[in-house]
Design an enzyme around this catalytic site. Structure first.
Site, PDB file in Angstrom:
ATOM      1  N   LYS A   1      16.277  12.140  40.349  1.00  0.00           N
ATOM      2  CA  LYS A   1      17.180  13.255  40.044  1.00  0.00           C
ATOM      3  C   LYS A   1      16.506  14.233  39.091  1.00  0.00           C
ATOM      4  O   LYS A   1      15.767  13.821  38.197  1.00  0.00           O
ATOM      5  CB  LYS A   1      18.468  12.727  39.392  1.00  0.00           C
ATOM      6  CG  LYS A   1      19.494  12.223  40.388  1.00  0.00           C
ATOM      7  CD  LYS A   1      20.782  11.903  39.664  1.00  0.00           C
ATOM      8  CE  LYS A   1      21.862  11.464  40.645  1.00  0.00           C
ATOM      9  NZ  LYS A   1      23.094  11.096  39.949  1.00  0.00           N
TER      10      LYS A   1
ATOM     11  N   TYR B   1      25.878  -1.070  31.953  1.00  0.00           N
ATOM     12  CA  TYR B   1      25.426  -2.391  32.404  1.00  0.00           C
ATOM     13  C   TYR B   1      25.540  -3.441  31.306  1.00  0.00           C
ATOM     14  O   TYR B   1      25.585  -4.624  31.591  1.00  0.00           O
ATOM     15  CB  TYR B   1      23.979  -2.321  32.901  1.00  0.00           C
ATOM     16  CG  TYR B   1      23.837  -1.453  34.115  1.00  0.00           C
ATOM     17  CD1 TYR B   1      24.326  -1.862  35.351  1.00  0.00           C
ATOM     18  CD2 TYR B   1      23.245  -0.189  34.039  1.00  0.00           C
ATOM     19  CE1 TYR B   1      24.225  -1.051  36.470  1.00  0.00           C
ATOM     20  CE2 TYR B   1      23.135   0.623  35.162  1.00  0.00           C
ATOM     21  CZ  TYR B   1      23.629   0.184  36.370  1.00  0.00           C
ATOM     22  OH  TYR B   1      23.534   0.989  37.462  1.00  0.00           O
TER      23      TYR B   1
ATOM     24  N   ARG C   1      17.401   4.667  44.055  1.00  0.00           N
ATOM     25  CA  ARG C   1      18.618   5.281  44.601  1.00  0.00           C
ATOM     26  C   ARG C   1      18.444   5.372  46.112  1.00  0.00           C
ATOM     27  O   ARG C   1      17.321   5.403  46.623  1.00  0.00           O
ATOM     28  CB  ARG C   1      18.820   6.687  44.031  1.00  0.00           C
ATOM     29  CG  ARG C   1      19.067   6.734  42.528  1.00  0.00           C
ATOM     30  CD  ARG C   1      19.219   8.167  42.063  1.00  0.00           C
ATOM     31  NE  ARG C   1      19.488   8.268  40.636  1.00  0.00           N
ATOM     32  CZ  ARG C   1      18.561   8.457  39.701  1.00  0.00           C
ATOM     33  NH1 ARG C   1      17.282   8.567  40.056  1.00  0.00           N
ATOM     34  NH2 ARG C   1      18.890   8.539  38.426  1.00  0.00           N
TER      35      ARG C   1
ATOM     36  N   HIS D   1      17.361   7.049  34.325  1.00  0.00           N
ATOM     37  CA  HIS D   1      18.524   7.693  33.712  1.00  0.00           C
ATOM     38  C   HIS D   1      18.076   8.676  32.632  1.00  0.00           C
ATOM     39  O   HIS D   1      17.241   8.333  31.794  1.00  0.00           O
ATOM     40  CB  HIS D   1      19.437   6.640  33.054  1.00  0.00           C
ATOM     41  CG  HIS D   1      20.238   5.841  34.026  1.00  0.00           C
ATOM     42  ND1 HIS D   1      20.757   4.606  33.733  1.00  0.00           N
ATOM     43  CD2 HIS D   1      20.630   6.112  35.299  1.00  0.00           C
ATOM     44  CE1 HIS D   1      21.425   4.137  34.773  1.00  0.00           C
ATOM     45  NE2 HIS D   1      21.356   5.037  35.734  1.00  0.00           N
TER      46      HIS D   1
ATOM     47  N   HIS E   1      23.976   1.322  46.258  1.00  0.00           N
ATOM     48  CA  HIS E   1      24.067   1.557  44.813  1.00  0.00           C
ATOM     49  C   HIS E   1      24.383   0.260  44.068  1.00  0.00           C
ATOM     50  O   HIS E   1      23.980   0.078  42.924  1.00  0.00           O
ATOM     51  CB  HIS E   1      25.130   2.619  44.507  1.00  0.00           C
ATOM     52  CG  HIS E   1      24.875   3.330  43.211  1.00  0.00           C
ATOM     53  ND1 HIS E   1      23.865   4.265  43.052  1.00  0.00           N
ATOM     54  CD2 HIS E   1      25.458   3.211  42.005  1.00  0.00           C
ATOM     55  CE1 HIS E   1      23.864   4.691  41.809  1.00  0.00           C
ATOM     56  NE2 HIS E   1      24.813   4.074  41.149  1.00  0.00           N
TER      57      HIS E   1
ATOM     58  N   ARG F   1      21.327  -1.477  43.255  1.00  0.00           N
ATOM     59  CA  ARG F   1      20.756  -0.870  42.035  1.00  0.00           C
ATOM     60  C   ARG F   1      21.420  -1.483  40.797  1.00  0.00           C
ATOM     61  O   ARG F   1      20.747  -1.789  39.813  1.00  0.00           O
ATOM     62  CB  ARG F   1      20.993   0.638  42.116  1.00  0.00           C
ATOM     63  CG  ARG F   1      20.342   1.461  41.028  1.00  0.00           C
ATOM     64  CD  ARG F   1      20.400   2.928  41.450  1.00  0.00           C
ATOM     65  NE  ARG F   1      20.468   3.859  40.350  1.00  0.00           N
ATOM     66  CZ  ARG F   1      19.414   4.344  39.703  1.00  0.00           C
ATOM     67  NH1 ARG F   1      18.189   3.960  40.030  1.00  0.00           N
ATOM     68  NH2 ARG F   1      19.562   5.210  38.722  1.00  0.00           N
TER      69      ARG F   1
END
Length: 274
Positions: free
Chosen positions: A153, A260, A129, A251, A225, A228
């Site tokens: 995150k 995706y 990220r 994730h 992004h 990514r």
């Protein structure tokens, strides 16, 4: 920090609107009315809140209720709050040839070009990220090993891997650095000793990616992004399973990674037709 600030904003909006005195007053009916309030809420330009933004408000409230339940505070059960259904997202991604042009666009051996090439290669090699990349320190990446851990995150730590080209680009850039700043990527200044903060900001990196996309003749919008996204779709197209991609992207939920598969499913359709 950004997540904390956003949650603070969303919860404050709920509490300002609800005007309740204690958690037990949070009921399913109150949440239903709050949904209607969010749905009708407009900004200074008269635009309604996006569905996703409305969901962010509800996610913050749901997490607050989970926290209260952990503390044995009597209130509404978090699972009673359902999120609005979102339309499936169509990801815009770069073709292989566009990506190759982008990665080659920082030309020359000046420090800035070496830095920018290393940033682009690192994005595509690791799927980092933007905030993760700008927060990197020199000491946290061992080039010889070709892998390093990153804090993503929710303070979750994951391992990412360097491709040979990313490792080479990083080595060239770091070898050319004359400053002693701990940041992995720093601003290009004539006299580093005159500056307290050399670390590149996320905004600078966004501008840099946009500049090279234009230089490479890519007309679609290109962001960090999106690199990514390219990392994830490249892995899936080359046979990686979705659980591995989920781990590499960091994730929390597999549903986030599943967006995706829409891209790779198109490839499967072409194979089937052939």
């Amino acid at each position: 920090l950004l997540t904390v600030r956003n949650y603070d904003h969303y919860l404050k909006r709920f509490l300002d609107w609800a005007k309740i005195a204690k958690p037990s007053e949070i009921t399913a009916e109150l949440v239903r009315e709050y949904r209607l309030f969010l749905n009708r809420l407009t900004d200074s330009a008269g635009r309604n809140l996006k569905k996703q933004t409305q969901n962010y408000h509800l996610i913050a409230l749901r997490n607050f209720l989970k926290y209260l339940a952990k503390r044995d505070v009597k209130t509404l059960a978090a699972e009673k709050i359902e999120l609005a259904k979102m339309p499936s997202r169509d990801l815009e991604f770069m073709e292989d040839e566009e990506l190759t042009r982008l990665l080659k666009s920082p030309e020359g051996n000046e420090l800035k070009a070496l830095r920018d090439r290393a940033i682009l290669e690192l994005f595509f090699s690791t799927g980092l990220r933007l905030s993760e990349l700008t927060n990197l320190n020199r000491g946290s990446v061992i080039l010889k090993k070709g892998e390093f851990s990153v804090r993503g995150k929710g303070d979750k730590i994951r391992i990412v891997f360097l491709s040979d080209t990313a490792r080479e680009a990083l080595k060239k850039y770091l070898d050319a650095r004359k400053d002693t700043d701990e940041a992995m990527f720093v601003r290009d200044v004539k006299d580093p000793s005159k500056h307290d903060e050399l670390r590149l900001t996320p905004r600078s990196v966004e501008r840099m990616v946009k500049f090279y996309a234009a230089k490479a003749g890519i007309t679609k919008k290109v962001t960090p992004h999106q690199l990514r996204h390219s990392f994830a779709t490249d892995l899936l197209r080359n046979g990686a399973d979705i659980r591995s991609v989920q781990a590499l992207l960091g994730h929390s939920h597999i549903t986030t990674t599943q967006i995706y598969t829409n891209v790779t499913d198109k490839g499967l359709r072409e194979i089937h037709q052939k």
